[in-house]
Design an enzyme around this catalytic site. Structure first.
Site, PDB file in Angstrom:
ATOM      1  N   TYR A 149       0.830  -1.206   0.000  1.00 19.28           N
ATOM      2  CA  TYR A 149       0.000   0.000   0.000  1.00 19.28           C
ATOM      3  C   TYR A 149       0.864   1.256   0.000  1.00 19.28           C
ATOM      4  O   TYR A 149       0.691   2.145  -0.821  1.00 19.28           O
ATOM      5  CB  TYR A 149      -0.920  -0.037   1.218  1.00 19.28           C
ATOM      6  CG  TYR A 149      -1.854   1.148   1.332  1.00 19.28           C
ATOM      7  CD1 TYR A 149      -2.899   1.321   0.431  1.00 19.28           C
ATOM      8  CD2 TYR A 149      -1.701   2.079   2.360  1.00 19.28           C
ATOM      9  CE1 TYR A 149      -3.766   2.402   0.541  1.00 19.28           C
ATOM     10  CE2 TYR A 149      -2.563   3.152   2.483  1.00 19.28           C
ATOM     11  CZ  TYR A 149      -3.593   3.311   1.578  1.00 19.28           C
ATOM     12  OH  TYR A 149      -4.445   4.380   1.700  1.00 19.28           O
ATOM     13  N   LYS A 202       1.379   4.138  -3.069  1.00 23.44           N
ATOM     14  CA  LYS A 202       1.049   5.545  -2.832  1.00 23.44           C
ATOM     15  C   LYS A 202       2.277   6.441  -2.989  1.00 23.44           C
ATOM     16  O   LYS A 202       2.166   7.593  -3.441  1.00 23.44           O
ATOM     17  CB  LYS A 202       0.444   5.706  -1.445  1.00 23.44           C
ATOM     18  CG  LYS A 202      -0.924   5.060  -1.276  1.00 23.44           C
ATOM     19  CD  LYS A 202      -1.992   5.731  -2.119  1.00 23.44           C
ATOM     20  CE  LYS A 202      -3.382   5.230  -1.770  1.00 23.44           C
ATOM     21  NZ  LYS A 202      -4.451   5.903  -2.540  1.00 23.44           N
TER      22      LYS A 202
END
Length: 258
Positions: free
Chosen positions: A172, A176
């Site tokens: 994750y 990002k």
């Protein structure tokens, strides 16, 4: 397509006459941002895959209906951000309905915080497909429409976890971080087109439906929790920008509002 809206927007409606495309708008931060943009006067394309209720609650139709019930303008737009044709069709449908696009909120995302050594390849790939490639596809699709309006604002929702290198690594945060690099570079590329390009991350943890479904937020202390409305207010502020204002930045929701 219509040109940029002229004149001063009505008091309390700083985005009057603007069109916003919100990817990942069926629930959580995206839903709250879509509602706030509509309240600020924008016509909103509520874009996501969720056309029917599933394991995680929330649909694009429910969000669009809530906007129209409050007197705003909204369009429920089915959109799979990982599929190029789906993105192109969603953007084309928005332009057909509203005449153009001025603002993009690239919010669609999936969460995976597991250690790298126990991360299945399909989970790693899903984070990259949705969180990174999805942002690339929706951004690429809307740029010509913002350019045609004489400017506008691109906002990608990221996470404070990007900078938490002392907490280890996961798919994750990596996905990002790549989005932040993409948008910081795009800010330079699109400055001549009067397009603001910024990233927006929560200052604390936002306990969305997706976060709750993943089980990731069960041990978050109350003082570390941020209401989604803080992200919505910050998103409205960034949506108002063009290249003469805030651009080329990674903002935190509570900091930018101060």
């Amino acid at each position: 397509m219509t040109g940029p809206v002229q004149g001063k927007p009505p008091e309390g409606k700083p985005l009057a006459g603007k069109v916003a495309f919100v990817a990942g708008a069926s629930r959580g931060i995206g839903r709250t941002v879509a509602l706030a943009l509509a309240e600020a006067g924008a016509s909103v394309a509520v874009a996501a895959r969720s056309e029917q209720e599933g394991r995680v609650p929330g649909t694009i139709h429910a969000v669009a209906q809530r906007i129209t019930d409050a007197g705003g303008r909204a369009l429920a737009v089915p959109c799979d951000v990982t599929a190029e044709e789906s993105v192109e069709a969603a953007v084309a449908g928005t332009v057909k309905e509203f005449g153009g696009i001025d603002v993009l909120i690239a919010n669609a995302g999936v969460l995976w915080l597991g250690p790298v050594e126990s991360t299945p390849l399909k989970r790693w790939q899903l984070c990259l497909d949705v969180n990174l490639t999805g942002v690339f596809l929706v951004t690429r699709a809307v740029i010509p429409h913002l350019r045609a309006r004489g400017g506008g604002s691109l906002v990608a929702v990221t996470t404070g976890g990007v900078g938490m290198t002392d907490r280890g690594a996961n798919a994750y945060w990596v996905s990002k971080a790549a989005v932040e690099r993409l948008y910081l570079g795009l800010a330079v590329d699109l400055r001549p087109d009067n397009i603001a390009v910024n990233c927006l991350a929560p200052s604390r943890v936002v306990l969305t439906e997706g976060w709750a479904a993943s089980g990731a937020g069960r041990e978050i202390p109350p003082e570390a929790v941020e209401p989604p409305e803080a992200m919505a207010a910050a998103a409205v502020l960034l949506a108002r920008q063009d290249a003469s204002g805030i651009t080329g930045t990674v903002q935190r929701s509570e900091s930018i509002r101060r």
